[in-house]
Design a protein around this motif. Structure first.
Motif, short mmCIF file in Angstrom:
data_model
loop_
_atom_site.label_atom_id
_atom_site.label_comp_id
_atom_site.label_asym_id
_atom_site.label_seq_id
_atom_site.Cartn_x
_atom_site.Cartn_y
_atom_site.Cartn_z
N GLU A 572 0.83 -1.23 0.00
CA GLU A 572 0.00 0.00 0.00
C GLU A 572 0.85 1.26 0.00
O GLU A 572 0.39 2.33 -0.39
N PRO A 575 2.24 2.97 -4.10
CA PRO A 575 1.66 4.08 -4.89
C PRO A 575 1.87 5.43 -4.23
O PRO A 575 2.06 6.45 -4.91
N GLN A 576 1.87 5.45 -2.88
CA GLN A 576 2.09 6.73 -2.18
C GLN A 576 3.50 7.24 -2.41
O GLN A 576 3.72 8.43 -2.64
N THR A 578 5.41 6.42 -4.95
CA THR A 578 5.53 6.77 -6.38
C THR A 578 5.00 8.17 -6.62
O THR A 578 5.65 9.01 -7.26
N GLU A 579 3.82 8.45 -6.05
CA GLU A 579 3.21 9.77 -6.22
C GLU A 579 4.11 10.86 -5.61
O GLU A 579 4.27 11.95 -6.18
N LYS A 600 10.11 -2.76 -4.71
CA LYS A 600 8.98 -3.44 -5.39
C LYS A 600 9.32 -4.89 -5.69
O LYS A 600 8.51 -5.79 -5.46
#
Ligand code: GTP
Ligand code: SPV
Ligand code: MN
Length: 604
Positions: A572, A575-576, A578-579, A600
């Motif tokens: 989870e 994506p945080q 990555t952003e 990853k």
């Protein structure tokens, strides 16, 4: 406009031409009734604290020598990140994480605000030095302020006064730090105990190495040697000159074998730096001594090691939660007096109290808003960001090396945040770049140290989000470069801790405070090569047996929970992260993307 009549302006106890010109310019702009050159003497402290008592800002404490209780305007209780600006010439140099305005535009706005803003008040000129005056290149500053509270607090928090001014000579460089409460007084107008303005600006001009602050009397907004100079401006100097200015505590740890280690740790505001820096170990034979609780300036020595120095002279600590059980050394420090307590409770016998100080609250006190308070009251007695301001030299476990301008060689750096889930109690980075990745992706729940929502998870790179004085992508690049340019075997090892993980009932999984010595012990044993670890996707985590939990009231399952690396939780985060990284565009060092790919693939 005429300045001839401003008393004090021409009685300057210095011949420093640039300083004299700047003080004159600012006095002509802000039109105070008088200018006072702060000498840092006891007599001056007496005069100013009495003035604050007479004004109703301070209440003298009967129970602590030379100490005072203050309550701020309820609208002026914390740093204001949305009003904080990095006004670099080029917007790109402020980066994606800072507010920015063009320097000329900001100066026009603030010049308008400063015009006449000290009317009816005194302008104090505070010469200060961050770090010892005996340093090879003393880091001078001069703060101009119309707040006695600021003068008194600066005397606790920094080296100030005539000896600093003398050391500045006639031409040594200094950081000009301008501050006004933005609350001019008309003739005959009655002052309020905590003057401030609804309009606030906390502004750094990085190229000029200058600070302009307006509208707030509180802590990091107004004591300009602290966050504005020692982090925002100093981080820019550090980038240019190849050193590091960080939001870190510094501690000295001695093992039962009498080996000493110096450790620095970066946790966001109100996430445990003061407490770790003053820790009283619960495990036998271990000793902690304090060097700093908030800011570390780190430079490489000729031996290739990284040396850390605390530029401050006082502690500006979070009050709530500070008690004889949790942080007895802080209690011993404030008990010696000479301290200012802001936004805590005032007891009927003239002492201070806050939530967490003692188990039994007093039956009655005056709360930080000046109201009667009893244990049955609906609200806490003290603001969540209430603070004690106390001389670091009163800390009973202050390490003697504190005074050494060279600093102390750092063996380990800890990063940490306040996370209910995901982040294990402690892990060790595989290497420097992985450590920089841990710092770059550090996340924490927001606290009351800044205005705004509390308890929201945000990325806080190196616990420096509100304090990096330039582009945060360049800042990460500076850390990567630092690793490249120095002997890897001499660099500090990097760890990541989380004292704040919760169990399914919402309780803390780890007892924290003095028990954190167990984690420090594991860190030292990793440095010595004796502690075992499991390799996980996020780094090396203690085996259940390698963490000393003897005598702790914890089941093996609870220890396992505290140390657990759960891939589903970490997925989870991806994506945080990555952003977060995407915000930096080209400025993000490519190694950070590489590290994310490694994470990853290890989670897959
Ligand atoms: P700033 O001065 O804002 O930079 O804060 P800081 O990082 O120095 O934080 P501080 O040590 O003052 O701690 C902030 C709050 O966290 C206080 O209420 C502490 O009681 C609490 N705290 C500190 N360490 C621990 C810990 O190990 N466990 C738990 N549960 N709480 C802690
Ligand atoms: C912090 O918020 O990190 C502090 C307090 O140490 S202040 O001086 O207000 O910045
Ligand atoms: Mn801090």
């Amino acid at each position: 406009m005429t300045s001839v009549a401003t008393p004090g302006l021409d009685d300057a106890p210095t011949a420093h031409a640039r300083l004299l010109a700047w003080v004159r310019e600012m006095a002509e702009l802000t039109t105070p009734d008088q200018v006072v050159w702060v000498d840092g003497s006891d007599e001056e402290w007496e005069r100013l604290t009495q003035k604050l008592v007479d004004a109703g800002t301070f209440t003298r404490l009967a129970k602590k020598p030379n100490s005072f209780w203050a309550a701020s305007d309820p609208r002026d209780v914390a740093r204001v990140e949305d009003r904080t600006y990095i006004c670099s010439v080029d917007e790109a140099d402020a980066g994606p994480t800072n507010n920015w305005m063009a320097p000329d535009e900001m100066k026009a706005v603030m010049t308008g605000l400063y015009r006449g803003s000290m009317r009816g008040r005194t302008m104090y000129v505070i010469p200060f030095c961050m770090g010892p005056v005996e340093a090879e290149n003393p880091m001078f500053g001069v703060e101009l302020t119309d707040s006695e509270y600021v003068v008194v607090s600066m005397r606790v928090m920094a080296r100030i006064g005539q000896y600093v001014l003398d050391a500045m000579g006639t031409d040594r460089p200094f950081v000009p730090a301008m501050h006004s409460l933005g609350a001019p007084l008309e003739d005959g107008q009655q002052d309020v105990p905590w003057p401030c303005s609804d309009t606030k600006y906390i502004v750094q001009f990085p190229e000029e190495r200058a600070i302009w602050s307006y509208g707030s009397g509180y802590g990091g907004n107004a004591l300009l040697g602290k966050k504005c100079y020692s982090l925002r401006i100093a981080s820019v100097m550090a980038r240019d000159e190849g050193w590091l200015a960080e939001h870190m505590l510094i501690l000295k740890l001695t093992s039962p074998q009498q080996k000493t280690y110096y450790i620095a740790a970066a946790f966001p505001s109100a996430c445990g730096k003061t407490n770790l820096a003053m820790l009283e170990p619960t495990i036998p034979g271990w000793k902690v001594e304090t060097l700093g609780d908030d800011i570390a300036w780190m430079r490489f020595g000729e031996d290739g090691r990284l040396y850390a120095l605390n530029p401050e002279f006082g502690l500006f600590g979070v009050a709530p939660g500070t008690g004889w059980d949790t942080n007895p050394n802080a209690m011993r420090t404030i008990d010696q007096g000479n301290s200012v307590f802001t936004n805590v409770g005032l007891t009927d016998d003239g002492d201070i109290w806050w939530e967490g100080m003692t188990e039994e609250p007093p039956a009655h006190l005056i709360d930080w808003k000046g109201r009667d308070w009893t244990p049955d009251s609906d609200e806490p007695s003290s603001h969540a960001n209430s603070r004690f301001c106390t001389p670091i030299t009163q800390c009973p476990i202050l390490a003697p090396e504190y005074e050494d301008p060279k600093g102390v060689p750092i063996s380990a750096i800890l990063f940490g945040g306040r996370r209910k889930t995901t982040i294990p109690l402690v892990s060790e980075a595989r290497d420097w770049n992985h450590g920089v990745f841990l710092g770059a992706t550090l996340s924490s729940e927001t606290t009351a140290a800044a205005t705004g929502a509390v308890g929201v998870v945000r990325r806080d790179p190196f616990a420096m989000l509100p304090f990096i004085g330039y582009n945060a992508g360049d800042y990460l690049g500076h850390w990567v470069e630092t690793g490249k340019q120095h002997d890897a075997s001499k660099l500090p090892r990097i760890f990541y801790v989380n004292w704040f993980r919760r169990d399914s009932d919402g309780g803390f999984l780890w007892p924290g405070f003095g028990e954190n010595s167990r984690v420090l012990k594991w860190v030292v044993e990793r440095l010595e090569g004796t502690a075992a670890a499991v390799e996980t996707p996020v780094g090396h985590v203690p085996t259940v047996d390698s963490l000393d939990v003897s005598g702790l009231d914890m089941t093996p399952e609870q220890v396992e929970q505290a140390l657990a690396v759960k891939p589903e939780e970490w997925r989870e985060e991806i994506p945080q992260i990555t952003e977060w990284f995407e915000k930096f565009g080209d400025k993000l060092p490519s190694t950070m993307w590489d590290e994310l790919e490694i994470l990853k693939s290890r989670l897959a």
